[in-house]
Design an enzyme around this catalytic site. Structure first.
Site, mmCIF file in Angstrom:
data_model
loop_
_atom_site.group_PDB
_atom_site.id
_atom_site.type_symbol
_atom_site.label_atom_id
_atom_site.label_comp_id
_atom_site.label_asym_id
_atom_site.label_seq_id
_atom_site.Cartn_x
_atom_site.Cartn_y
_atom_site.Cartn_z
ATOM 1 N N LYS A 71 9.175 -5.744 -4.975
ATOM 2 C CA LYS A 71 7.828 -5.162 -5.053
ATOM 3 C C LYS A 71 6.783 -6.123 -5.627
ATOM 4 C CE LYS A 71 7.930 -2.072 -3.194
ATOM 5 N NZ LYS A 71 8.226 -2.114 -1.727
ATOM 6 N N TRP A 76 4.604 -10.065 1.915
ATOM 7 C CA TRP A 76 3.341 -10.785 2.090
ATOM 8 C C TRP A 76 3.578 -12.302 2.152
ATOM 9 C CZ3 TRP A 76 -1.028 -10.241 -2.153
ATOM 10 C CH2 TRP A 76 -2.232 -10.731 -1.639
ATOM 11 N N HIS A 146 16.170 -11.309 -3.497
ATOM 12 C CA HIS A 146 15.709 -10.803 -4.791
ATOM 13 C C HIS A 146 16.706 -11.168 -5.897
ATOM 14 C CE1 HIS A 146 12.517 -8.569 -2.958
ATOM 15 N NE2 HIS A 146 13.276 -7.662 -2.401
ATOM 16 N N SER A 176 4.863 0.416 -7.942
ATOM 17 C CA SER A 176 5.218 0.186 -6.537
ATOM 18 C C SER A 176 6.693 0.531 -6.279
ATOM 19 C CB SER A 176 4.930 -1.286 -6.196
ATOM 20 O OG SER A 176 5.177 -1.549 -4.848
ATOM 21 N N PHE A 265 -4.217 -7.418 3.847
ATOM 22 C CA PHE A 265 -3.554 -6.107 3.748
ATOM 23 C C PHE A 265 -3.826 -5.225 4.976
ATOM 24 C CE2 PHE A 265 -3.034 -1.742 2.272
ATOM 25 C CZ PHE A 265 -1.726 -1.787 1.824
ATOM 26 N N LYS A 295 -0.712 0.337 -1.115
ATOM 27 C CA LYS A 295 -2.088 0.161 -1.584
ATOM 28 C C LYS A 295 -2.485 -1.312 -1.601
ATOM 29 C CE LYS A 295 -4.069 3.523 -4.768
ATOM 30 N NZ LYS A 295 -4.161 3.899 -6.197
ATOM 31 N N GLY A 296 -1.546 -2.143 -2.008
ATOM 32 C CA GLY A 296 -1.803 -3.578 -2.029
ATOM 33 C C GLY A 296 -2.888 -3.988 -3.009
#
Ligand code: A3P
Length: 333
Positions: A71, A76, A146, A176, A265, A295-296
């Site tokens: 998160k 991105w 991760h 998030s 976004f 939401k970013g």
């Protein structure tokens, strides 16, 4: 499950206690969790089946790895790096990110005997498929993980592939991650309980501060680039240039502008190749309507954390940063 040594160096121990009980009662399909290694990384028990394979995974010098705590803006940065390393105008760009940019340890996070509905048998969402895809990846390989420093493949630290590490304000990560757990794992506890779990390192890949600080300490090494979600938000073009330089990719200003726009976004939210809309949501009312591209924003924690929770976060942050020169995410007052 008994405590066990999955290989000669890493100790794994089943996690018990009230925090794990909350998690087991309130998410679907996950009943056992492990503390892995000396930093007691919290992972679902399925990880034990994969640990040795992951440790032995061959690493190439021209690999590019994205490493993040979940998160933190992984998707991105993945799309940005993919556009820099590959041809963003090629037909492959429209393939889903899971296929173009595999999630290294994905197989270890899902029940091995599960069949993911709604996707084909060879889709990377199906258990075991990501491992196959990893074996056949074209070079230069781009891989997301991760896993914290200590659980990455052993060859990592001799071969020194390029690593882009992204950190994000843990308060925003917590918010998030809460929505992620509701949407994808059917978490049905309260937000307050989730904050409690997060602060007690009882959420996948925790503890977050060890994750971040171990890479922060390595930030000057020439094969590691440490960036922050917040810097991407503030000046994405500058980060595109910085990441391109780090990866040895020559880009002109037109390409920088194109990638910046493509990774904005609104564009990513509407791009089926990256918006993860095909991830199978939990079959709960709460999961309906939640989007992976949520939401970013920076600072959404201000809309979620009560004053009391902020205080606890502050103490937790200061404890974790004691003795560290990490300067961010301490703006509590
Ligand atoms: P929010 O839930 O706060 O919206 P990851 O890819 O590591 O799982 O991170 C997901 C988080 O990154 C989500 O945060 C998501 O909306 C945000 N994100 C994804 N693409 C983004 C973009 N282009 N710009 C800003 N934030 C983005």
């Amino acid at each position: 499950m008994e405590d066990k040594e999955a290989d000669d160096s890493v100790h794994m121990e089943q996690v018990t206690g009230p925090h794990t009980a909350i998690l087991c009662n309130q998410i679907n399909g996950y009943k056992e969790f492990l503390h892995v290694g000396p930093e007691r990384v919290f992972l679902p028990s399925f990880y034990a089946n994969w640990h040795s394979k992951y440790g032995r995974f061959p690493v190439y010098q021209d690999d590019v790895w994205i490493v993040t705590y979940p998160k933190s803006g992984t998707t991105w940065i993945q799309e940005m790096v993919w556009c820099l390393m590959k041809d963003p105008k090629s037909p492959e760009a429209s393939h889903e990110l899971m296929k173009r940019f595999p999630f290294f340890e994905y197989d270890s996070l899902i029940p091995p005997d599960s069949v993911i509905p709604g996707v084909s048998r060879d889709d990377p969402m199906q258990p075991g498929m990501t491992w196959r895809i990893l074996q056949e990846l074209e070079v230069p390989r781009v891989i997301k993980s991760h896993l914290p420093k200590e659980l990455l493949p052993k060859q990592f630290w001799d071969v020194r592939p390029k690593v882009v590490y992204v950190s994000r304000d843990p308060r925003d990560v917590c918010v998030s991650f809460y929505y992620h757990y509701v949407k994808l794992q059917g978490y049905s506890g309260t937000f307050d309980q989730f904050v409690h779990l997060f602060l007690h390192d009882t959420i996948s890949y925790s503890p977050i501060w060890r994750h971040i600080l171990n890479f922060w300490k390595m930030r000057h090494e020439d094969h590691i680039l440490f960036i922050r979600y917040e810097d991407m938000k503030q000046d994405m073009s500058a980060i595109v240039r910085q990441v391109a330089g780090f990866l040895g990719q020559v880009v002109d200003e037109e390409q920088v502008a194109w990638i910046t726009q493509h990774c904005s976004f609104p564009e990513m939210s509407n791009n089926p190749a990256v918006n993860n809309e095909t991830f199978v949501s939990a079959p709960t009312d709460a999961a309906k309507g939640l989007k992976f591209m949520r939401k970013g924003e920076m600072g959404d924690w201000r809309n979620h954390l009560t004053e009391a929770q902020q205080k606890v976060f502050k103490t937790w942050t200061l404890n974790n940063l004691d003795g560290s020169d990490f300067p961010y995410y301490q703006d509590y007052d």
